[in-house]
Write a protein that holds these residues in place. Structure first.
Motif, PDB file in Angstrom:
ATOM      1  N   ARG A  62      -2.273  -1.995   0.798  1.00  0.00           N
ATOM      2  CA  ARG A  62      -1.893  -1.103   1.882  1.00  0.00           C
ATOM      3  C   ARG A  62      -2.043   0.361   1.499  1.00  0.00           C
ATOM      4  O   ARG A  62      -1.818   0.756   0.388  1.00  0.00           O
ATOM      5  CB  ARG A  62      -0.458  -1.382   2.303  1.00  0.00           C
ATOM      6  CG  ARG A  62      -0.278  -2.794   2.831  1.00  0.00           C
ATOM      7  CD  ARG A  62       1.174  -3.165   2.957  1.00  0.00           C
ATOM      8  NE  ARG A  62       1.323  -4.568   3.313  1.00  0.00           N
ATOM      9  CZ  ARG A  62       2.476  -5.194   3.315  1.00  0.00           C
ATOM     10  NH1 ARG A  62       3.572  -4.571   2.969  1.00  0.00           N
ATOM     11  NH2 ARG A  62       2.539  -6.462   3.648  1.00  0.00           N
ATOM     12  N   ARG A  67      -5.157  -0.427   7.493  1.00  0.00           N
ATOM     13  CA  ARG A  67      -5.032  -1.506   6.513  1.00  0.00           C
ATOM     14  C   ARG A  67      -3.756  -2.306   6.740  1.00  0.00           C
ATOM     15  O   ARG A  67      -3.741  -3.538   6.647  1.00  0.00           O
ATOM     16  CB  ARG A  67      -5.043  -0.932   5.084  1.00  0.00           C
ATOM     17  CG  ARG A  67      -4.900  -1.995   3.995  1.00  0.00           C
ATOM     18  CD  ARG A  67      -6.097  -2.920   3.930  1.00  0.00           C
ATOM     19  NE  ARG A  67      -5.795  -4.137   3.168  1.00  0.00           N
ATOM     20  CZ  ARG A  67      -6.689  -5.063   2.852  1.00  0.00           C
ATOM     21  NH1 ARG A  67      -7.945  -4.899   3.214  1.00  0.00           N
ATOM     22  NH2 ARG A  67      -6.343  -6.140   2.183  1.00  0.00           N
ATOM     23  N   GLU A  71      -3.609  -6.375   7.542  1.00  0.00           N
ATOM     24  CA  GLU A  71      -2.839  -7.331   6.756  1.00  0.00           C
ATOM     25  C   GLU A  71      -1.779  -8.019   7.603  1.00  0.00           C
ATOM     26  O   GLU A  71      -1.571  -9.234   7.493  1.00  0.00           O
ATOM     27  CB  GLU A  71      -2.199  -6.629   5.562  1.00  0.00           C
ATOM     28  CG  GLU A  71      -3.200  -6.171   4.522  1.00  0.00           C
ATOM     29  CD  GLU A  71      -2.547  -5.610   3.276  1.00  0.00           C
ATOM     30  OE1 GLU A  71      -1.318  -5.805   3.103  1.00  0.00           O
ATOM     31  OE2 GLU A  71      -3.249  -4.981   2.474  1.00  0.00           O
TER      32      GLU A  71
END
Length: 301
Positions: A62, A67, A71
Motif C-alpha cells: 500500500r 493501490r 487490494e
C-alpha cells in the motif's frame, strides 16, 4: 461442534487481536477458520494452535489510494467467493469481520442469508485514518464516501466491537445503535508473558537504556515525532537506544529520517515480530511505548 469464520485483510500470524480472539474461541470449544493474507512464509493453508488459516497471495504494498482500492477490492471478491463456498460445507454460526476495510462486512452477506450472525470488529476509525494518512479534507467527496461506507457497514452487522469508549461514542454519534455495540480493548495476553521462558532475543550494548515501540508503522501514530524527540534527547541520554518493531507504510520514511538525523547506531527498525516473541523483546527494554487506543484526541475531528 459450532464453527466460526473470521475475515482479516492482514497476516494472521502477526495480527495479535485476531489471533487472541481465534485462540480464545478454540479454548472455549469452537472450531475456527480464518481467511487472511498469505504471510512471508508463503503458506496457502495451515493450522496454527488449532485455528485453520486459508490465505490469499496479495501482499501489502500500500501507498497510494489506488493501490489501497485494488487490494481491498481483490481481497473482498476472494473473501466473498471463498466464504460463500465454505459456508455450504461448514455452516458457520458467526462470521467475525475485522477492519480495515469496513465494507468487508458485505462479503459475509451470503453467509448471513444462510443463517450466520455477523460481527464487525472495527480496529480503526476509517475516515480519520485516511484524513491523517493522505491529508484529505473532512468535507472532501472521498471522506464523505468513506463515512457513508462506514455507516452502511456497521448498520449491516448484527453486533459491532470497538477498541475504546471514545471510538464507540464517536460511532454512536454517527448513527451506530448503542444496544448492539461493545468495547473490547487491545490488551496483552498475560499467559504469553508467564510462559515466556526462552532467552531474550536481539542484542544490546551493556549500558544502553532501551526504549521500544511495537505496533503498526503509520503516520497517524507519530513515530516520526518519537524519532525527532529521541534525536533532541541524545545530549541528555547518550546511552539510550530506540527500537521500533513492526511494519507499515512509514517504514521507509522512518528509515530515511533516522539516516538524516545520524541515528542509525541508536535507532533500530527491527521489522515484523510475531506476537509470541514480543515478551522476549520487552525483557530487553526499560521503557516501552505502545499505541494507546483510548487516546483518540489526535485523530478525531
Amino acid at each position: 461442534m459450532k464453527t466460526i469464520c473470521m475475515l482479516t485483510q492482514s497476516w494472521y500470524d502477526f495480527d495479535a487481536r485476531v489471533r487472541r480472539k481465534a485462540e480464545a474461541l478454540i479454548s472455549a470449544g469452537y472450531s475456527v477458520d480464518v481467511l487472511s493474507l498469505t504471510g512471508r512464509d508463503g503458506k496457502k493453508t495451515y493450522t496454527l494452535n488449532g485455528v485453520n488459516v486459508y490465505t490469499l497471495s496479495l501482499g501489502k504494498k500500500r501507498g497510494s489510494l489506488v493501490r489501497y482500492a485494488f487490494e481491498y477490492a481483490t481481497f473482498f471478491v476472494w473473501s466473498l467467493l471463498r466464504l460463500s463456498l465454505m459456508m455450504w460445507r461448514n455452516r458457520y454460526v458467526v462470521i467475525d469481520v475485522n477492519t480495515l476495510p469496513d465494507f468487508l462486512i458485505f462479503a459475509a452477506l451470503p453467509a448471513r442469508w444462510m443463517g450466520a450472525k455477523l460481527i464487525l470488529d472495527m480496529h480503526e476509525i476509517t475516515p480519520e485514518f485516511y484524513m491523517s494518512k493522505y491529508g484529505l479534507a473532512a468535507d472532501s467527496w472521498s471522506i464523505g464516501m468513506i463515512r457513508y461506507l462506514e455507516k452502511a457497514s456497521f448498520n449491516c452487522a448484527d453486533y459491532v466491537i470497538t477498541i475504546s469508549e471514545p471510538i464507540r461514542d464517536l460511532l454512536i454519534a454517527r448513527g451506530l445503535r448503542p444496544s448492539k455495540t461493545i468495547v473490547v480493548m487491545n490488551a496483552a495476553d498475560e499467559a504469553r508473558f508467564r510462559s515466556s521462558m526462552s532467552p531474550a532475543v536481539g542484542e544490546r550494548s551493556t549500558d544502553a537504556f532501551v526504549m521500544m515501540y511495537h505496533g503498526t508503522l503509520i503516520r497517524l501514530y507519530g513515530l516520526d515525532i518519537a524519532v525527532e524527540a529521541f534525536s533532541l534527547a541524545q545530549g541528555e541520554m547518550p546511552g539510550a537506544e530506540l527500537w521500533i518493531l513492526g511494519l507499515g507504510s512509514e517504514e521507509a520514511p522512518l528509515a530515511n529520517l533516522v539516516r538524516e538525523r545520524g541515528l542509525t547506531a541508536k535507532v533500530k527498525l527491527v521489522g515484523a515480530v510475531p506476537a509470541g516473541e514480543i515478551p522476549n523483546w520487552l525483557k530487553l527494554a526499560e521503557k516501552v511505548r505502545r499505541r494507546d487506543f483510548a487516546d483518540t484526541s489526535r485523530c478525531v475531528s
